[in-house]
Design a protein around this motif. Structure first.
Motif, mmCIF file in Angstrom:
data_model
loop_
_atom_site.group_PDB
_atom_site.id
_atom_site.type_symbol
_atom_site.label_atom_id
_atom_site.label_comp_id
_atom_site.label_asym_id
_atom_site.label_seq_id
_atom_site.Cartn_x
_atom_site.Cartn_y
_atom_site.Cartn_z
ATOM 1 N N ASN A 168 0.815 -1.218 0.000
ATOM 2 C CA ASN A 168 0.000 0.000 0.000
ATOM 3 C C ASN A 168 0.852 1.274 0.000
ATOM 4 O OD1 ASN A 168 -2.083 -1.809 0.118
ATOM 5 N ND2 ASN A 168 -3.075 -0.907 1.886
ATOM 6 N N GLY A 169 1.933 1.272 -0.774
ATOM 7 C CA GLY A 169 2.782 2.449 -0.903
ATOM 8 C C GLY A 169 3.949 2.504 0.062
ATOM 9 N N ASN A 170 3.999 1.607 1.035
ATOM 10 C CA ASN A 170 5.132 1.525 1.956
ATOM 11 C C ASN A 170 6.134 0.547 1.339
ATOM 12 O OD1 ASN A 170 6.881 1.452 4.149
ATOM 13 N ND2 ASN A 170 5.589 0.073 5.321
ATOM 14 N N VAL A 171 7.223 1.075 0.778
ATOM 15 C CA VAL A 171 8.171 0.254 0.026
ATOM 16 C C VAL A 171 9.349 -0.149 0.910
ATOM 17 C CG1 VAL A 171 9.680 0.150 -1.998
ATOM 18 C CG2 VAL A 171 7.515 1.410 -2.110
ATOM 19 N N MET A 172 9.650 -1.449 0.867
ATOM 20 C CA MET A 172 10.815 -2.003 1.541
ATOM 21 C C MET A 172 11.786 -2.426 0.447
ATOM 22 S SD MET A 172 8.648 -4.433 4.063
ATOM 23 C CE MET A 172 6.997 -3.818 4.385
ATOM 24 N N ASP A 173 12.917 -1.756 0.340
ATOM 25 C CA ASP A 173 13.926 -2.061 -0.675
ATOM 26 C C ASP A 173 15.041 -2.899 -0.072
ATOM 27 O OD1 ASP A 173 13.120 -0.870 -3.149
ATOM 28 O OD2 ASP A 173 13.441 1.091 -2.221
ATOM 29 N N GLY A 174 15.297 -4.050 -0.682
ATOM 30 C CA GLY A 174 16.401 -4.910 -0.269
ATOM 31 C C GLY A 174 16.019 -5.894 0.820
ATOM 32 N N MET A 175 16.811 -6.957 0.925
ATOM 33 C CA MET A 175 16.516 -8.037 1.863
ATOM 34 C C MET A 175 16.597 -7.599 3.322
ATOM 35 S SD MET A 175 15.306 -10.577 0.357
ATOM 36 C CE MET A 175 15.066 -11.467 1.894
ATOM 37 N N ASP A 176 17.481 -6.678 3.656
ATOM 38 C CA ASP A 176 17.541 -6.231 5.050
ATOM 39 C C ASP A 176 16.211 -5.611 5.469
ATOM 40 O OD1 ASP A 176 20.128 -7.124 5.363
ATOM 41 O OD2 ASP A 176 21.051 -5.147 5.071
ATOM 42 N N ALA A 177 15.673 -4.731 4.643
ATOM 43 C CA ALA A 177 14.397 -4.076 4.959
ATOM 44 C C ALA A 177 13.246 -5.080 4.942
ATOM 45 C CB ALA A 177 14.129 -2.940 3.971
ATOM 46 N N ILE A 178 13.260 -5.996 3.981
ATOM 47 C CA ILE A 178 12.194 -7.000 3.888
ATOM 48 C C ILE A 178 12.241 -7.935 5.103
ATOM 49 C CG2 ILE A 178 11.396 -9.004 2.559
ATOM 50 C CD1 ILE A 178 12.276 -7.371 0.020
ATOM 51 N N ASN A 179 13.428 -8.358 5.501
ATOM 52 C CA ASN A 179 13.550 -9.213 6.686
ATOM 53 C C ASN A 179 13.098 -8.478 7.949
ATOM 54 O OD1 ASN A 179 14.389 -11.837 5.938
ATOM 55 N ND2 ASN A 179 16.434 -11.078 5.509
ATOM 56 N N THR A 180 13.560 -7.248 8.125
ATOM 57 C CA THR A 180 13.230 -6.486 9.326
ATOM 58 C C THR A 180 11.738 -6.168 9.406
ATOM 59 O OG1 THR A 180 15.426 -5.505 9.426
ATOM 60 C CG2 THR A 180 13.671 -4.326 10.579
ATOM 61 N N ASN A 181 11.156 -5.721 8.310
ATOM 62 C CA ASN A 181 9.781 -5.223 8.332
ATOM 63 C C ASN A 181 8.726 -6.240 7.944
ATOM 64 O OD1 ASN A 181 10.331 -2.338 8.955
ATOM 65 N ND2 ASN A 181 11.530 -2.532 7.085
ATOM 66 N N MET A 182 9.152 -7.383 7.430
ATOM 67 C CA MET A 182 8.188 -8.394 7.023
ATOM 68 C C MET A 182 8.445 -9.703 7.772
ATOM 69 S SD MET A 182 7.529 -9.708 3.171
ATOM 70 C CE MET A 182 5.973 -10.311 2.612
ATOM 71 N N PHE A 183 9.577 -10.350 7.480
ATOM 72 C CA PHE A 183 9.824 -11.670 8.058
ATOM 73 C C PHE A 183 9.877 -11.645 9.590
ATOM 74 C CE2 PHE A 183 12.383 -15.134 9.681
ATOM 75 C CZ PHE A 183 11.699 -16.215 9.144
ATOM 76 N N GLU A 184 10.690 -10.771 10.158
ATOM 77 C CA GLU A 184 10.859 -10.745 11.612
ATOM 78 C C GLU A 184 9.575 -10.349 12.331
ATOM 79 O OE1 GLU A 184 14.352 -8.383 12.424
ATOM 80 O OE2 GLU A 184 15.606 -9.732 11.241
ATOM 81 N N HIS A 185 8.697 -9.729 11.595
ATOM 82 C CA HIS A 185 7.443 -9.239 12.136
ATOM 83 C C HIS A 185 6.319 -10.271 12.042
ATOM 84 C CE1 HIS A 185 5.769 -5.657 13.683
ATOM 85 N NE2 HIS A 185 4.850 -5.566 12.768
ATOM 86 N N ILE A 186 6.203 -10.909 10.884
ATOM 87 C CA ILE A 186 5.104 -11.841 10.620
ATOM 88 C C ILE A 186 5.516 -13.291 10.899
ATOM 89 C CG2 ILE A 186 3.476 -12.681 8.865
ATOM 90 C CD1 ILE A 186 3.034 -9.744 9.694
ATOM 91 N N GLY A 187 6.772 -13.646 10.614
ATOM 92 C CA GLY A 187 7.237 -15.022 10.768
ATOM 93 C C GLY A 187 6.953 -15.649 12.127
ATOM 94 N N PRO A 188 7.183 -14.948 13.231
ATOM 95 C CA PRO A 188 6.950 -15.568 14.539
ATOM 96 C C PRO A 188 5.463 -15.756 14.890
ATOM 97 C CG PRO A 188 8.574 -13.804 14.707
ATOM 98 C CD PRO A 188 7.946 -13.708 13.346
ATOM 99 N N LEU A 189 4.569 -15.080 14.190
ATOM 100 C CA LEU A 189 3.140 -15.194 14.495
ATOM 101 C C LEU A 189 2.595 -16.547 14.045
ATOM 102 C CD1 LEU A 189 1.908 -11.684 13.210
ATOM 103 C CD2 LEU A 189 2.549 -12.323 15.553
ATOM 104 N N ASP A 190 1.417 -16.884 14.520
ATOM 105 C CA ASP A 190 0.673 -18.036 14.016
ATOM 106 C C ASP A 190 -0.129 -17.515 12.824
ATOM 107 O OD1 ASP A 190 1.677 -19.492 16.128
ATOM 108 O OD2 ASP A 190 -0.211 -19.584 17.234
ATOM 109 N N THR A 191 0.303 -17.856 11.617
ATOM 110 C CA THR A 191 -0.338 -17.319 10.419
ATOM 111 C C THR A 191 -0.634 -18.425 9.425
ATOM 112 O OG1 THR A 191 1.765 -16.926 9.292
ATOM 113 C CG2 THR A 191 0.871 -15.097 10.572
ATOM 114 N N GLN A 192 -1.541 -18.109 8.518
ATOM 115 C CA GLN A 192 -1.775 -18.961 7.363
ATOM 116 C C GLN A 192 -2.204 -18.065 6.211
ATOM 117 O OE1 GLN A 192 -4.949 -21.963 7.427
ATOM 118 N NE2 GLN A 192 -3.429 -23.387 6.620
#
Length: 155
Positions: free
Chosen positions: A49-73
């Motif tokens: 939605n317009g919030n851009v994460m450039d590069g793996m460091d930003a994607i890991n910090t703002n996506m993986f580290e944030h969503i990965g530990p949750l119970d998701t599907q």
């Protein structure tokens, strides 16, 4: 259970879709290896939605580290692929429903949750090194949410 990164039996269209599945399997199982295998390392970008994460460091910090530990599907449907025979780049679109619970609370029927609906537009490229298709740019349009947004926001 560790998921395999490369699957030998995929036809071209399925191989093009596979980085989307690898990414989401990585999030849902909190498996950084399969998650990162989905992304074109030097070119990766995720736009939510317009919030851009450039590069793996930003994607890991703002996506993986944030969503990965949750119970998701994450559930994907309506996948469409545009690819010219022999090309090393392609484009796909898809719809997604994603259910999110705080870590360890997914099996509690009374706990807070967040359900979201989104559309994805994804540019992928074929990596000449390992032969896998990878996400170059993923644009996610969050269309609706139902539930508690604090589940996916940092405290």
């Amino acid at each position: 259970m560790t998921q395999p990164i490369a699957l030998a039996s995929l036809e071209t269209k399925d191989a093009i879709i596979d980085p989307l599945y690898r990414c989401l399997i990585g999030l849902d199982s909190n498996d950084r290896g399969i998650f990162e295998s989905a992304w074109a390392k030097g070119e990766a970008a995720f736009d939510m939605n317009g919030n851009v994460m450039d590069g793996m460091d930003a994607i890991n910090t703002n996506m993986f580290e944030h969503i990965g530990p949750l119970d998701t599907q994450h559930m994907i449907s309506n996948v469409r692929v545009d690819h010219k025979d022999g090309a090393d780049q392609a484009y796909m679109t898809a719809y997604a429903l994603a259910q999110h619970y705080r870590a360890g609370e997914g099996m509690d029927p009374g706990t807070k949750r967040l359900l979201s609906g989104a559309s994805y537009s994804i540019d992928v490229i074929k990596d000449s090194g390992d032969g896998l298709w990878k996400i170059k740019r993923w644009t996610m349009k969050l269309i609706w949410v139902e539930g508690d947004m604090s589940i996916v926001r940092p405290s």
